[in-house]
Design a protein around this motif. Structure first.
Motif, PDB file in Angstrom:
ATOM      1  N   LYS A  22     -10.741   6.367  -0.024  1.00 16.77           N
ATOM      2  CA  LYS A  22      -9.716   6.307   1.021  1.00 16.77           C
ATOM      3  C   LYS A  22     -10.113   5.309   2.099  1.00 16.77           C
ATOM      4  O   LYS A  22      -9.282   4.526   2.568  1.00 16.77           O
ATOM      5  N   ALA A  25      -9.441   1.866   0.828  1.00 18.94           N
ATOM      6  CA  ALA A  25      -8.002   1.586   0.811  1.00 18.94           C
ATOM      7  C   ALA A  25      -7.484   1.303   2.217  1.00 18.94           C
ATOM      8  O   ALA A  25      -6.678   0.393   2.421  1.00 18.94           O
ATOM      9  N   GLU A  26      -7.947   2.056   3.207  1.00 15.91           N
ATOM     10  CA  GLU A  26      -7.523   1.832   4.599  1.00 15.91           C
ATOM     11  C   GLU A  26      -7.995   0.462   5.090  1.00 15.91           C
ATOM     12  O   GLU A  26      -7.266  -0.238   5.792  1.00 15.91           O
ATOM     13  N   LYS A  29      -5.785  -2.078   3.505  1.00 18.48           N
ATOM     14  CA  LYS A  29      -4.470  -2.059   4.153  1.00 18.48           C
ATOM     15  C   LYS A  29      -4.529  -2.844   5.461  1.00 18.48           C
ATOM     16  O   LYS A  29      -3.593  -3.580   5.794  1.00 18.48           O
ATOM     17  N   VAL A  51      -0.939   4.283   2.632  1.00 21.93           N
ATOM     18  CA  VAL A  51      -2.030   4.568   1.699  1.00 21.93           C
ATOM     19  C   VAL A  51      -1.745   5.954   1.138  1.00 21.93           C
ATOM     20  O   VAL A  51      -1.661   6.921   1.880  1.00 21.93           O
ATOM     21  N   ARG A  53      -2.562   8.964  -1.860  1.00 24.19           N
ATOM     22  CA  ARG A  53      -3.533   9.476  -2.819  1.00 24.19           C
ATOM     23  C   ARG A  53      -2.848   9.714  -4.158  1.00 24.19           C
ATOM     24  O   ARG A  53      -1.694  10.135  -4.222  1.00 24.19           O
ATOM     25  N   TYR A  58      -6.788   6.114  -4.421  1.00 19.99           N
ATOM     26  CA  TYR A  58      -5.754   5.798  -3.440  1.00 19.99           C
ATOM     27  C   TYR A  58      -5.094   4.480  -3.792  1.00 19.99           C
ATOM     28  O   TYR A  58      -5.704   3.610  -4.414  1.00 19.99           O
ATOM     29  N   ILE A  60      -2.352   1.366  -2.120  1.00 21.05           N
ATOM     30  CA  ILE A  60      -1.633   0.813  -0.975  1.00 21.05           C
ATOM     31  C   ILE A  60      -0.253   0.434  -1.490  1.00 21.05           C
ATOM     32  O   ILE A  60      -0.125  -0.310  -2.456  1.00 21.05           O
TER      33      ILE A  60
END
Length: 94
Positions: A22, A25-26, A29, A51, A53, A58, A60
């Motif tokens: 996560k 992914a953040e 992003k 984002v 799950r 995860y 985007i």
């Protein structure tokens, strides 16, 4: 010694692994937002970034209905010409 055939699924579901996925992914992003912020007309492209799950980690995604056109470009019928895309989603790949 025997290795479980489902070991990849077991490891992928561990809380620490999902947390790391996560976070990655953040961060990716944020790269998309940074690139997209150079091309803001309405802000809908950035507002549509999420984002989410799924079973293995995860993803985007962009919930803006025009995200594909804005990202990759296309023919603008109102303007009567081809419009270049901003290619912001690709920023998540590097």
């Amino acid at each position: 010694m025997e290795i479980r055939p489902d070991l990849d699924s077991v490891v992928a579901a561990l809380p620490g692994v999902m947390g790391a996925l996560k976070l990655e992914a953040e961060e990716r992003k944020a790269r998309v937002v940074a690139k997209a912020s150079l091309h803001i007309d309405t802000g809908e492209f950035i507002a549509g970034l999420k984002v989410k799950r799924h079973a293995k980690g995860y993803a985007i995604l962009n919930e803006d209905p025009l995200a594909a056109h804005k990202n990759w470009g296309g023919f603008n019928h109102r303007a009567g010409r081809y419009v270049d895309g901003i290619h912001a989603m690709e920023a998540a790949l590097w």
